[in-house]
Design a protein around this motif. Structure first.
Motif, mmCIF file in Angstrom:
data_model
loop_
_atom_site.group_PDB
_atom_site.id
_atom_site.type_symbol
_atom_site.label_atom_id
_atom_site.label_comp_id
_atom_site.label_asym_id
_atom_site.label_seq_id
_atom_site.Cartn_x
_atom_site.Cartn_y
_atom_site.Cartn_z
ATOM 1 N N ARG A 198 -0.051 -40.219 -30.118
ATOM 2 C CA ARG A 198 0.051 -39.126 -31.090
ATOM 3 C C ARG A 198 1.315 -38.314 -30.917
ATOM 4 O O ARG A 198 2.012 -38.003 -31.859
ATOM 5 N N GLY A 224 6.417 -35.103 -32.311
ATOM 6 C CA GLY A 224 5.101 -34.533 -32.567
ATOM 7 C C GLY A 224 4.299 -35.516 -33.388
ATOM 8 O O GLY A 224 4.771 -36.611 -33.690
ATOM 9 N N PRO A 225 3.081 -35.127 -33.774
ATOM 10 C CA PRO A 225 2.197 -36.070 -34.462
ATOM 11 C C PRO A 225 2.760 -36.584 -35.793
ATOM 12 O O PRO A 225 2.395 -37.658 -36.237
ATOM 13 N N ASP A 226 3.652 -35.823 -36.431
ATOM 14 C CA ASP A 226 4.182 -36.299 -37.713
ATOM 15 C C ASP A 226 5.558 -36.929 -37.544
ATOM 16 O O ASP A 226 6.265 -37.169 -38.515
#
Lengths: 240, 369
Positions: A198, A224-226
């Protein structure tokens, strides 16, 4: 804009509040105009680790770490904002760029030139692209001699480009204007078979020269997650 | 330059109307993929795979070439060769040769200029009394550029084994057809032109990148576009950089493509974030369970045992601190022998990797660098 003599007389007659506002305005606009030519923007999450809050044209940075984890991602995220605002970038000596990751970090792939395998001509090729590209990320395929490194640093300074060196195992013998080190890179999201990767926590230590010589530490999620960079708070981040 | 193994099927070089040739060729590719999942269709009847990683698995390039030839010949007669760069590897395949690493210039030197497949150039050189690639390669660079132009200069580099391939060696249409890649080439949005519409910064960049190309060869400077696909490697297409050529906006809306959102069109796509390093050549990996036995994947794409440790390129075993997956990689829908593969994310103390497993063999496809 030119100021005619009657206007100047007029300015002297203006009320103090207007004069103060005008001088405040000129104070605010002047440094910005000057810095636009001197600095290249970075995403806000990374501004804190740079002495000027942005990349200073003509400067050299190195990004090191004992292993390989995270250095390329940090380099790509440093060039992202400048790339998105119209600057050209080149990546020299990295044969395996993950293009999707670069795009997700915000790099404009339409203004990214790749010189993946420059071989023995890597220093000449780097010098060539420093002539006309604002940001050059260099992964030297071979250990550079000091004279060679010094020439490239001088070229970047002279051409007002930013040279970001990811030395890897090859090393970089010339002291940079800013040294970034990636530590403690840890992935979150996977367990024994569950979930998926993630995000990665890392600490970046920045060591500058002269007034910026005291190391500063910056905690990031990169990515980060995105897929973009984010500032990391304390260990138990509610966003986890 | 990449070490390439080329398979050339003399009976499948010309397409027919019914598509039987391409179907047979698809079977050849499927057979070869048993040894390496990185097979590229170059054109009808010719495919290539990077030799370095697979050769490590199979005991050298010679052993790999024998195995691949045997597999391909179950479908159709095939010639196999290995050399540095695609151009030389195709010629090596026609002769069934394994040209040792670094030996490509010497291999090319005695071959006729006509091997470049450029009639005008062959005619011109013939009038100069130059009939071999070695003779052409011996001409000084500035002389060639002045007399034969940029295309001639590139052919000159190829003839000398300094550059890997000629521009018209590949048929991208065939490659797209055979990998079932639905991403259309799309109308290339050409820049308004080198002098008009290009900002100063773009023009400066164009000049210095051209200079870098003179130094490294045309294919030494590339740019990348995103396209549809399941794996990180499939989603990027690298193209030789060209001044004033289609650059920005060539693939509309692709600048930031996301796996998430409602209609992610690629089942089996690995969740974000994407890996920063995608290996252009397969990197051999070994994945073992707690007993040291290789981890296997069932026909339904499930792991038979629990991964415990990883070795990359025959290096030391590293314990896994975590892993996730598998995601099925059931690609190549056209292939009769469907590839049953899977992808796995693994994390060690040093790095996180995306692994691909096919027919019991593990590869590092990408690294979250």
């Amino acid at each position: 804009m030119f100021v005619t003599a009657p206007d100047r007389r007029l300015a002297r007659d203006l009320d103090p509040a207007t004069l103060a506002a005008l001088s405040a305005l000129s104070e605010r606009t002047r440094p910005v105009a000057a810095s636009r030519t001197r600095l290249l923007p970075v995403v806000p999450e990374l501004a804190g680790m740079l002495p000027d809050g942005a990349l200073r044209r003509g400067s050299t940075l190195t990004i090191g770490r004992p292993g390989d984890d995270g250095a390329l991602s940090l380099a790509l995220s440093l060039v992202a904002a400048a790339s998105a605002s119209g600057s050209w970038c080149a990546l020299v000596g990295h044969p395996a760029l993950g293009a999707v990751a670069a795009a997700d970090l915000g790099v404009d792939l339409g203004r990214l030139a790749l010189l993946p395998r420059p071989g023995a001509a890597w220093a000449e090729a780097t010098a060539a692209v420093l002539e006309g590209v604002d940001l050059v990320v260099l992964c030297p395929p071979f250990a550079p001699r000091q004279a060679m490194a010094r020439r490239l640093v001088a070229r970047a300074r002279e051409r007002k480009a930013v040279l970001i060196v990811v030395p890897g195992r090859a090393g970089w013998p010339e002291p940079p204007d800013l040294q970034l080190r990636v530590d403690g890179a840890t992935w979150e999201g996977v367990d024994a078979g569950d979930g998926h990767l993630r995000r990665r926590r890392m600490t970046v230590t920045a060591t500058g020269r002269r007034s910026a010589a005291r190391p500063t530490h910056h905690r990031l999620w990169l990515p980060g997650p995105d897929g973009t960079v984010a500032t990391a708070g304390d260990a138990d981040d509610p966003a986890a | 330059m990449d070490r390439l193994l080329v398979v050339r099927c003399p009976d499948l070089l010309d397409e027919d109307e019914g598509g039987a040739v391409l179907r047979s060729f698809a079977e050849v590719i499927a057979a070869v993929e048993a040894y390496c999942p990185w097979v590229t269709a170059v054109r009808a009847g010719v495919c290539s795979l990077p030799a370095r990683g697979p050769a490590r698995y199979f005991g050298g390039e010679g052993a790999l070439a024998d195995l691949v030839q045997e597999a391909a010949e179950q479908v159709t007669p095939a010639e196999v060769g290995v050399a540095d760069g695609l151009f030389a590897a195709v010629l090596a395949a026609r002769r069934g040769l394994i040209v040792p690493a670094g030996g490509t210039p010497a291999f090319l030197a005695p071959l006729p200029v006509a091997a470049l497949g450029q009639d005008d150039l062959t005619g011109l050189l013939d009038r100069l009394g130059i009939r071999t690639l070695g003779g052409f390669a011996a001409l000084p660079d500035p002389h060639v550029l002045g007399r034969f132009g940029a295309d001639g200069a590139h052919a000159h580099r190829v003839a000398g084994g300094r550059s890997g391939e000629l521009a018209d060696l590949r048929q991208p249409r065939v490659a797209r057809l055979l990998v079932g890649d639905p991403a259309e080439e799309g109308p290339a949005v050409t820049e308004p032109g080198f002098w008009g519409g290009m900002s100063d910064a773009d023009a400066r960049a164009a000049r210095c990148l051209s200079a870098a190309q003179e130094l490294l060869g045309t294919d030494g400077v590339v740019t990348v576009r995103l396209q549809g696909g399941r794996s990180p490697a499939e989603r990027a297409r690298f193209v030789t950089w060209a001044a004033g050529g289609p650059m920005r906006g060539a693939v509309p809306g692709a600048a930031r493509s996301r796996a998430g959102g409602s209609g992610a069109p690629w089942p089996g796509r690995i969740p974000e974030p994407a890996p920063a390093v995608v290996h252009p050549e397969p990197v051999r990996a070994d994945l073992a369970d707690a007993l040291g036995e290789p981890v296997r994947v069932s026909a339904r794409g499930l792991l038979a045992t629990v991964p415990d440790r990883l070795s990359v390129e025959g290096g030391p075993w590293e314990p896994l601190s975590g892993w996730a997956g598998p995601w099925p990689s059931d690609e190549r829908w056209w292939s009769r022998s469907r590839r049953r593969g899977a992808r796995l994310q693994v994390v060690t103390d040093r790095a996180a990797h995306l692994l691909l497993v096919e027919r019991g063999r593990w590869w590092v496809e990408a690294t979250y660098g």
